[in-house]
Design a protein around this motif. Sequence first.
Motif, PDB file in Angstrom:
ATOM      1  N   ARG A 150       0.832  -1.211   0.000  1.00 33.40           N
ATOM      2  CA  ARG A 150       0.000   0.000   0.000  1.00 33.40           C
ATOM      3  C   ARG A 150       0.861   1.254   0.000  1.00 33.40           C
ATOM      4  O   ARG A 150       0.511   2.260  -0.637  1.00 33.40           O
ATOM      5  N   TYR A 157       3.738   1.658  -1.437  1.00 33.77           N
ATOM      6  CA  TYR A 157       4.229   1.855  -2.807  1.00 33.77           C
ATOM      7  C   TYR A 157       3.091   1.968  -3.813  1.00 33.77           C
ATOM      8  O   TYR A 157       3.341   2.021  -5.010  1.00 33.77           O
ATOM      9  N   ARG A 158       1.851   1.978  -3.314  1.00 33.96           N
ATOM     10  CA  ARG A 158       0.666   2.185  -4.145  1.00 33.96           C
ATOM     11  C   ARG A 158       0.593   1.163  -5.280  1.00 33.96           C
ATOM     12  O   ARG A 158       0.333   1.497  -6.445  1.00 33.96           O
TER      13      ARG A 158
END
Length: 278
Positions: free
Chosen positions: A174, A176-177
């Motif tokens: 999450r 590092y998206r």
Amino acid sequence: MVFTSSIPARTSVARRAGRSGTPRWVLIGTEVLVPIVLLALWWVASANSTNAFFPPLQVILERLVQLVQTPAFLVDVGSSVGNLLLSFVLASVIGVLLGAALGLVRPLAWFVEPTIHFFRAIPPVALVPIFVSLIGFGNETRIISITLAALFPVLISTMDGIRGTEPTLAMVSRVYRIGWFDRLVSVTLPAASPRILSGMQVSLITAFVVMIASEMLGSSTGLGAATLLAQQSFAIADMWVGILVLGVIGYATTAVFTLFRRRVLRWYLASQQQEKNA
């Protein structure tokens, strides 16, 4: 930089494990030697047998050579192996997809999981007569029976593997998206792969057992049907040939999957060995 520097460490750990543990050639030699010794004992024990239901191994092997040259026997072998592999692949794909969905969506699992455990508790062989009664005799019935029986070990192991994934991995993803699909394919499923492949190994054994049972119930093709027909016709040598070939198929499929599992989980086995030697 951290990844490249960890490769020599894993290599040195693997080398130390190879030196400290049992040599690989001893393990391979033992695995090859044990079946040979058992066959030799069987040969000696049955050499002078006069029991009609326990013929000499020499007679069984001679009959095996004769049957291998007949198209009907090859069709039976191909039918059994084909149904086994197709059902196992279907059960693995469906089990991983459903297990991933139920493992990620907890509310959905709360509603479905009791039903899954109910059907899982039913012996797989007991499902065969039900499908024969509902669908009738045919190859489709055997494939459905084998697939459904082999589905639950993969499904449950996938659910447990995804739920047991380290929370740190999800947090890093999450941060590092990473998208949910990429996170599922690149992070979650690889982390759950040890449990998934363990469930697939159990599923393969279950599929093999149900394959034999489904062929013995009203089927006219397959090694199970041929073995049962030989027993009912008092063709005892043919019956023993069927049993022997079924054993070879079961051993071969399990050995191939074990090699596949070790190849896929090399990183996991190396990390486990590194923890033991730490």
